[in-house]
Design an enzyme around this catalytic site. Sequence first.
Site, PDB file in Angstrom:
ATOM      1  N   ASP A 126       0.835  -1.205   0.000  1.00 23.42           N
ATOM      2  CA  ASP A 126       0.000   0.000   0.000  1.00 23.42           C
ATOM      3  C   ASP A 126       0.870   1.257   0.000  1.00 23.42           C
ATOM      4  OD1 ASP A 126      -2.213  -1.644   0.183  1.00 23.42           O
ATOM      5  OD2 ASP A 126      -2.374  -1.439   2.358  1.00 23.42           O
ATOM      6  N   ASP A 136      -0.416  -3.378  -4.482  1.00 18.14           N
ATOM      7  CA  ASP A 136      -1.728  -3.533  -3.861  1.00 18.14           C
ATOM      8  C   ASP A 136      -2.463  -2.199  -3.944  1.00 18.14           C
ATOM      9  OD1 ASP A 136      -3.853  -4.789  -2.665  1.00 18.14           O
ATOM     10  OD2 ASP A 136      -2.980  -4.871  -0.681  1.00 18.14           O
ATOM     11  N   ASP A 150      -5.529   2.622   1.568  1.00 13.17           N
ATOM     12  CA  ASP A 150      -6.320   1.585   2.228  1.00 13.17           C
ATOM     13  C   ASP A 150      -6.594   1.911   3.684  1.00 13.17           C
ATOM     14  OD1 ASP A 150      -6.298   0.192  -0.124  1.00 13.17           O
ATOM     15  OD2 ASP A 150      -5.424  -1.635   0.696  1.00 13.17           O
ATOM     16  N   ARG A 169     -11.768  -0.450  -7.279  1.00 14.81           N
ATOM     17  CA  ARG A 169     -11.606   0.096  -5.919  1.00 14.81           C
ATOM     18  C   ARG A 169     -11.301   1.593  -5.941  1.00 14.81           C
ATOM     19  NH1 ARG A 169      -8.366  -4.555  -2.396  1.00 14.81           N
ATOM     20  NH2 ARG A 169      -9.639  -6.321  -3.083  1.00 14.81           N
TER      21      ARG A 169
END
Length: 525
Positions: free
Chosen positions: A163, A192, A196, A245
Site C-alpha cells: 500500500d 496492492d 487503504d 476500488r
Amino acid sequence: MGRRSPSTRLQAALAALAVAAATGVILTIPEASAAVAAGATGYASQNGGTTGGAGGQTVRATTGTQIHAALCGRASSSTPITIQVEGTINHANTAKVSGTSCNTAAGVIELKQISNVTLVGVGAGAVFDQVGIHIRESSNIIIQNVTVKNVKKSGSPTSNGGDAIGMESDVRNVWVDHSTLEASGGESEGFDGLFDMKDNTQYVTLSYSVLRNSGRGGLVGSSETELSNGFITYHHNLYENIDSRAPLLRGGTAHMYDNHYRQLNESGINSRAGAHAKVENNYFEDSKDVLGTFYTDAAGYWQVAGNVFDNVTWSPKGTDYNPAGPNPTSNATVSVPYAYTLDSASCVPDVVARTAGAGKGLLVSDGSCTPQSPSPTPTATASPTPTATASPTPTPTATATTAPPSGTNLSIGAGSDGSSKADGTSYGNVRDGNLSTYWSPAGTTGSVSVKWGSPTTISSVRVREAAGAGTVTGWRLLNGDTGAVLATGGAAGTVTFPATALSKVTFEITGATGTPRVAEFETYA
C-alpha cells in the site's frame, strides 16, 4: 496540553539534539509549526478536528531514518511535531530508530502508536520511492504535498503490504492532502492498494490528490464482516488508469464530491456490505461501471446528484453485480455533519488538473471553479448548485443516570456490529435482552453498534455493564450514519439526547479501568 517549563523544554531539546547528531536530522528547536494549507476538510474536520503537529517543533528530514529519528526524539509519543521532508526516501536510507516516543521499522515509514504529527513535502519535493507510509494505532495525522510511488507487496523490495498509504487498527483523524500516489501495475505486478483503511479507521479525508496507474485505488474494510471503518471524505482528487476500488467500501459512510475519475477500467466506487456513499458533482470520463455494488450480493447504497458521465459504459446487472447505471439514481439518503462547497461538475476536470497532486502549490477551490491559494482559516460559502450542508455543533456532555428509560427497547430484533470483540464474546449479545451474555472489545477501548434496516428515531440509550475485569470510564455516543457525536460522558448508564432519526448508533468506549463488558446496549424512542 499545558506548556512545559523552561527546564523541561531544554531537556527535551537536548534529547532531540542528541538524536539529531546521531542521524543527521536538521532541527528547528523553537516551537513553531510549519505552514500547512488551510485546515482539514470533510470528515477529518470532525471528531475534534485534525491539526497534526501544529504548535510543536518543526524538523527537516531528507531520509527515512531522519523521519524516524524526529519521531523518536520527541518528549512523548503525543508531543506535536511537523516534519518537513525534501528529497527521495527509499529503502537504502530508511532504517529503524528506537525510542520511547516511537515504534519504527526499516523499509517503511512507521507512524505507529503516535499522535499529533504532520509530514509535509517542501523545497524541491518529497518522493517516497518504493517505501510506503504505514499509520497504525495513531491519531491526528496530516500528510501533505508528498509523492509515494511503486510500493510493492511482492517481488523486491517490499514495503507496507504493497500500500502507498495504509491505515489500520484504531486510527482516527487523518488528512492526506495535495499528494500523489501511484503504482506501475496491478496485483500480478506486485502492487496492492494506493489508499487503504481497515480495522477501525475513522474520520479520514483525502483531498486534492492524484491516484493513478494501479490495479486497486483503495479499500475501506478488509472483508465483508470487517465493518468498523467509515466517515471518509474524498474531494477534488484525480483517479486515473485504475482497474477497480475507487474506492471499495465495506460498510461505513463516505462522501465523494468534485473528483475527476478517468479511465476506470473495470469498476469504480464499489459500495457494498451496507456502505452508504454520497456521490455528488463528480466527473466520470472514459470509464466502465463507475458506481454500484460489484462482486458480491451484499448490497451497498448511494445518493447521487450533479455528476457528469462522459463516455461511461455499463454492464448488465447480475446476482452479484449491480451497476448503478446506465441512469444512476439514488437508493438512499446520506447526510454529512460538516459544511462544504461544491464546484460545478462541468469544471471539475480543469480544477482538479490545476490543483490535485504534489507540487501544485497547495492551490484549492472555493466553489467558484477558480483555483487559488488557501485561506488561513477557510469558511464555507454558498454552493453554486443546491446542496444540503450542515455546520458542526458543539458536542453535548452527558451525565449517565441509572434510571431506565420508558418504552420499548428498540435494540431487540435489530442488527449489530463493532470495532473488535474479545474471544468468546459477540456483538449480538448487547441486544439479546440477556444480562448474562455480553460483548467486550479486544482491549480496554472499542465500539459496538446497534443498527436497523431503515432510519429509526431514538432519544435515549441505556448501556448496562456486566461484572468483569473493567468498568467504562469514558465514552462517546455516535450517529453511525453521519459520524456526528450525540453525547459524551464518563460512567455508563442511561443517556438522553435530542430525538435523532438514524440507521445506526454506536457506543464507543474511550476509557476503562480494564476490559469492560457490555451486557446490553438498549435504545429507546
